[in-house]
Structure formats: C-alpha cells, structure tokens
Motif scaffolding. Structure first.
Motif, mmCIF file in Angstrom:
data_model
loop_
_atom_site.group_PDB
_atom_site.id
_atom_site.type_symbol
_atom_site.label_atom_id
_atom_site.label_comp_id
_atom_site.label_asym_id
_atom_site.label_seq_id
_atom_site.Cartn_x
_atom_site.Cartn_y
_atom_site.Cartn_z
ATOM 1 N N ILE A 202 24.784 36.671 14.349
ATOM 2 C CA ILE A 202 24.305 38.052 14.487
ATOM 3 C C ILE A 202 25.310 38.874 15.286
ATOM 4 O O ILE A 202 25.657 40.006 14.911
ATOM 5 C CB ILE A 202 22.922 38.089 15.167
ATOM 6 N N ARG A 203 25.803 38.315 16.375
ATOM 7 C CA ARG A 203 26.796 39.023 17.201
ATOM 8 C C ARG A 203 28.075 39.312 16.407
ATOM 9 O O ARG A 203 28.633 40.412 16.461
ATOM 10 C CB ARG A 203 27.149 38.180 18.417
ATOM 11 N N ILE A 204 28.545 38.299 15.680
ATOM 12 C CA ILE A 204 29.765 38.455 14.893
ATOM 13 C C ILE A 204 29.571 39.521 13.818
ATOM 14 O O ILE A 204 30.450 40.344 13.559
ATOM 15 C CB ILE A 204 30.178 37.104 14.270
ATOM 16 N N ALA A 205 28.402 39.517 13.173
ATOM 17 C CA ALA A 205 28.102 40.494 12.131
ATOM 18 C C ALA A 205 28.087 41.908 12.699
ATOM 19 O O ALA A 205 28.638 42.853 12.103
ATOM 20 C CB ALA A 205 26.752 40.179 11.489
ATOM 21 N N ASP A 206 27.471 42.071 13.850
ATOM 22 C CA ASP A 206 27.405 43.378 14.505
ATOM 23 C C ASP A 206 28.806 43.894 14.833
ATOM 24 O O ASP A 206 29.133 45.048 14.558
ATOM 25 C CB ASP A 206 26.552 43.252 15.774
ATOM 26 N N LYS A 207 29.638 43.021 15.400
ATOM 27 C CA LYS A 207 31.009 43.423 15.756
ATOM 28 C C LYS A 207 31.821 43.775 14.518
ATOM 29 O O LYS A 207 32.597 44.747 14.525
ATOM 30 C CB LYS A 207 31.700 42.310 16.528
ATOM 31 N N ALA A 208 31.643 43.011 13.425
ATOM 32 C CA ALA A 208 32.400 43.276 12.205
ATOM 33 C C ALA A 208 32.090 44.662 11.660
ATOM 34 O O ALA A 208 32.989 45.397 11.246
ATOM 35 C CB ALA A 208 32.089 42.218 11.156
ATOM 36 N N CYS A 209 30.819 45.020 11.658
ATOM 37 C CA CYS A 209 30.441 46.350 11.172
ATOM 38 C C CYS A 209 31.040 47.440 12.056
ATOM 39 O O CYS A 209 31.535 48.455 11.551
ATOM 40 C CB CYS A 209 28.920 46.475 11.134
ATOM 41 N N LYS A 210 31.033 47.214 13.360
ATOM 42 C CA LYS A 210 31.619 48.201 14.269
ATOM 43 C C LYS A 210 33.129 48.303 14.064
ATOM 44 O O LYS A 210 33.702 49.388 14.151
ATOM 45 C CB LYS A 210 31.286 47.847 15.715
ATOM 46 N N ASP A 211 33.772 47.159 13.765
ATOM 47 C CA ASP A 211 35.213 47.171 13.489
ATOM 48 C C ASP A 211 35.526 47.969 12.230
ATOM 49 O O ASP A 211 36.655 48.464 12.072
ATOM 50 C CB ASP A 211 35.735 45.743 13.320
ATOM 51 N N PRO A 244 13.605 33.690 17.848
ATOM 52 C CA PRO A 244 14.176 33.732 19.199
ATOM 53 C C PRO A 244 15.616 34.260 19.226
ATOM 54 O O PRO A 244 16.005 34.960 20.170
ATOM 55 C CB PRO A 244 14.108 32.273 19.654
ATOM 56 N N ALA A 245 16.400 33.951 18.199
ATOM 57 C CA ALA A 245 17.770 34.464 18.128
ATOM 58 C C ALA A 245 17.769 35.979 17.949
ATOM 59 O O ALA A 245 18.568 36.699 18.573
ATOM 60 C CB ALA A 245 18.520 33.793 16.986
ATOM 61 N N ILE A 246 16.866 36.474 17.107
ATOM 62 C CA ILE A 246 16.774 37.916 16.882
ATOM 63 C C ILE A 246 16.369 38.640 18.164
ATOM 64 O O ILE A 246 16.938 39.679 18.525
ATOM 65 C CB ILE A 246 15.772 38.216 15.742
ATOM 66 N N GLU A 247 15.387 38.087 18.875
ATOM 67 C CA GLU A 247 14.940 38.710 20.127
ATOM 68 C C GLU A 247 16.062 38.720 21.164
ATOM 69 O O GLU A 247 16.232 39.699 21.899
ATOM 70 C CB GLU A 247 13.715 37.965 20.661
ATOM 71 N N ALA A 248 16.838 37.640 21.217
ATOM 72 C CA ALA A 248 17.966 37.589 22.152
ATOM 73 C C ALA A 248 19.020 38.628 21.786
ATOM 74 O O ALA A 248 19.617 39.269 22.670
ATOM 75 C CB ALA A 248 18.577 36.190 22.153
ATOM 76 N N ALA A 249 19.243 38.827 20.490
ATOM 77 C CA ALA A 249 20.214 39.826 20.040
ATOM 78 C C ALA A 249 19.748 41.235 20.406
ATOM 79 O O ALA A 249 20.532 42.065 20.862
ATOM 80 C CB ALA A 249 20.425 39.709 18.532
ATOM 81 N N LYS A 250 18.466 41.481 20.208
ATOM 82 C CA LYS A 250 17.922 42.794 20.570
ATOM 83 C C LYS A 250 18.086 43.058 22.066
ATOM 84 O O LYS A 250 18.400 44.186 22.481
ATOM 85 C CB LYS A 250 16.448 42.863 20.186
ATOM 86 N N ALA A 251 17.876 42.028 22.870
ATOM 87 C CA ALA A 251 18.012 42.180 24.318
ATOM 88 C C ALA A 251 19.438 42.528 24.719
ATOM 89 O O ALA A 251 19.668 43.096 25.794
ATOM 90 C CB ALA A 251 17.572 40.890 25.018
ATOM 91 N N GLN A 252 20.404 42.196 23.834
ATOM 92 C CA GLN A 252 21.814 42.509 24.079
ATOM 93 C C GLN A 252 22.223 43.843 23.456
ATOM 94 O O GLN A 252 23.400 44.190 23.442
ATOM 95 C CB GLN A 252 22.693 41.384 23.538
ATOM 96 N N GLY A 253 21.241 44.594 22.937
ATOM 97 C CA GLY A 253 21.525 45.915 22.385
ATOM 98 C C GLY A 253 21.904 45.937 20.929
ATOM 99 O O GLY A 253 22.337 46.971 20.407
ATOM 100 N N ILE A 254 21.726 44.820 20.242
ATOM 101 C CA ILE A 254 22.057 44.750 18.813
ATOM 102 C C ILE A 254 20.830 45.150 18.000
ATOM 103 O O ILE A 254 19.715 44.700 18.268
ATOM 104 C CB ILE A 254 22.523 43.334 18.426
ATOM 105 N N ASN A 255 21.040 45.966 16.993
ATOM 106 C CA ASN A 255 19.952 46.438 16.136
ATOM 107 C C ASN A 255 19.679 45.406 15.046
ATOM 108 O O ASN A 255 20.019 45.586 13.873
ATOM 109 C CB ASN A 255 20.322 47.793 15.526
#
Length: 357
Positions: A202-211, A244-255
């Motif tokens: 999820i983190r990698i996907a979020d960063k890729a879109c931002k890139d 749980p992974a999705i909730e952790a991602a949301k807590a880090q500001g990822i949509n």
C-alpha cells in the motif's frame, strides 16, 4: 525549458521480437520530443531488426558510452555490447544460452547506468526466463556474478540495486495494479497475505502514484477471498491481515480503501474511482490488465493492441517494461506491435518528470 530525461532501453532476448519492437517504437519521432532514448544491446541485432521491419531508412548509431549518443529522430543510438558474434548463425525464435546471456547482460548494464546516474530511467524489453537461467547456470561465476537463477526482471533489479521491499505494478493507461505476491504458487500466495507485506505494498503504491504527479492518490485494496470472505464465512484473511494493514495505512495519512471484493474493484477502478489497486496475487492483477490491454481482432486474426506496461516499484531507480513475452513465434517477421514499448517509454518519462517536481 527542462532537460529531457535519458531513457536506457534494453533490447531483450535477441531471439525474440524485442529488437524489432525497439526499432518500431523509436521510429515514432515524437518520442524524441519528450526524452533522449538509447538502446542497450548488440548493434548488429538492431541493424538486423531494422531490416526485418523494413526501416532501413533509420540510421543505427554505435555508441561506446552514453555521452556518444546523438539523440536525433531518424537515428537509433545503441550502446553496443558485443553479445552475438555471428548474427547469421544465431537462431531467431528459439531458446538459447547465447540469447539468454545477451538479455541478462543488457539488463545488468542498464541497471549499472542508472545507478551511476548516466541514464534517468530504464525500460526493458522481454527476456525468456528459461534461456536466461540456462545462461546463468552455464556462465556461473564468469558472466553472472555467481548468480544461477532469477525469476525474472524484477528480481534482477532488486538484487543489483540492493532492494528488499519492492513490487510489480501493471498499468494500462490509468488502470494500475500492484501485487502482494507474484511468481509463486497460488497456495503459497495465500500464505503470503500478511499485514506487514500488504501495508508495504500500500505504501509503495501510494508513493508511485505521487511520483507520477497524482497529489492525493486513492488506493483500493482488493480482498483475497470471494466477497472478501463474507465476515469469515469464506476465509479470514480480510479480517486478520488485510483490514489491519488498511487501518495502519490510513493512520499514516494514506487514502486507502477496502478491502473491496475482487470481482468488482477493477470495473470501479476503470471508472475512475481509484488511482491504483493493491492485488493479493499474480493473476488477480494480471488478468484484468491483460483483458483490457491485449486486444485481438477476430476478423483479421491479429493483435490490434498489446499495450500493458510493467513497472517495478520500490527501487532506487526507475524501471518500466513491456507487459508481454519475447514473442519467439513472431520474431523475424516484422509484424510485432510496438505500442507496449511506446507506453513503457511514456511511463518512464512520466515517472522521471514526476520525481523531479
């Protein structure tokens, strides 16, 4: 005016259609308006490919180093590696140690160029896994740095860049998917659906879109089981690992959104609901992408489009690729479709420009 990025393009397995696709793609002169492409491969194979596709009007320019390149439309710059001594005797359309070694050496070289900052991004044509691994075993300790097996490009890139957390992204225009696991059995893929790995992807996907310039990407996360397990009736991975992974991602500001049933998430993504979809295993992501990207004309009995793009995420360098195999059956015929490589080059440009912002 911004400086156009230098894109290093591997020729792929020379027994396949990679060299032909490369010539066809770089015949699109508008590519030179957006980047400075240089092919990493054997000049003799690119010259042969130009004859196969009837583009002998294009000049093949031999380079010993990147700085020798002309980057001029109508000229294809080739960073020459003496890989195929006798092109006339080299078997087109067949698995061979010589072809597998050539493909591997091109990949290793383009990674080196990117890590040294000589090219801004890399773009790969297809290699044949059987041929490559036969070559690695044959040249063990000589041309392979002691490595005797790789599953494919992704693992080669991870090894030579020292990357531990990475994933594959497939894209067809604005439909994008990333994978929690790829080249493992389906049984093992289910076992790999763990919170930490799902969160990493999820983190990698979020960063890729931002890139790529997407400011607030919406990341859809697919379930593993039918109907996302129906609250544990058909499986508990969604409850125990994915949510749980999705909730952790949301807590880090990822949509991040989900888990979403796999049988509906891709049509929603095609409709623009999401910027990227996190898939739990290889075929969950590959099937929808290849369904929309690979278009076969029944009447003409030919492929109208083979347009998917493969991107390795999490690396310190940019790597995009065609999303198809070596096309041994088409090699030498000059009929292969180059759109996947054109799109892969475009994605490399987009990612390079996005990272510069």
């Amino acid at each position: 005016m911004s400086v156009k990025p230098i894109i290093g393009i591997t020729m792929g397995d020379p027994a396949g259609n990679g060299p032909e696709i490369t010539v066809k793609a770089l015949a699109h002169t508008d590519i030179y308006d957006r980047c400075r492409p240089i092919v990493v491969g054997d000049m003799k194979m690119i010259e042969q490919a130009a004859r196969f596709v009837n583009r002998t009007d294009i000049t093949i320019h031999r380079c010993e180093k990147v700085s020798d390149a002309l980057f001029t439309p109508g000229t294809i710059d080739v960073l020459h590696m003496e890989l195929i001594p006798d092109t006339e005797a080299f078997p087109i359309g067949q698995v061979s140690v010589e072809g597998g070694n050539a493909a591997f050496q091109c990949v290793r070289k383009v990674i080196e160029l990117a890590m040294n900052g000589e090219v801004d991004a890399t773009c790969t044509n297809a290699l044949n896994k059987e041929a490559m691994n036969k070559a690695l075993e044959f040249y063990h300790g000589e041309n392979s740095d002691g490595h005797t097996h790789f599953d494919g490009h992704t693992e080669i890139y991870a090894t030579y860049t020292g990357t531990k957390k990475y994933t594959m992204m497939l894209a067809h225009h604005d439909l994008r998917v990333v994978h929690v696991s790829t080249h493992v059995s389906l049984r093992e893929a289910c076992d790999r659906v763990k919170k930490d790995r799902v969160l990493d992807v999820i983190r990698i996907a979020d960063k890729a879109c931002k890139d790529m310039g997407i400011q607030n990407p919406k990341v859809a996360v697919a379930g593993l089981n039918p109907h996302c397990g129906e609250n544990g009736l058909f499986g508990t991975e969604e409850i125990e690992e994915i949510k749980p992974a999705i909730e952790a991602a949301k807590a880090q500001g990822i949509n991040a959104v989900g888990p979403i049933p796999p049988d509906s998430v891709f049509s929603e993504a095609l409709g623009g609901w999401y910027d990227i979809v996190v898939c739990m295993y290889h075929d969950q992501g590959h099937i929808p992408l290849k369904t929309v990207g690979f278009v076969y004309d029944r009447e003409l009995q030919t492929w109208k489009a083979v347009e998917g793009v493969n991107v390795t995420l999490g690396l310190p360098i940019i790597r995009t690729s065609v999303d198809h195999g070596t096309g041994f059956a088409l090699a030498g015929k000059g009929t292969s479709n180059e759109l996947s490589l054109v799109n892969a080059i475009d994605y490399a440009i987009r990612m390079t420009n996005g990272q510069k912002k």
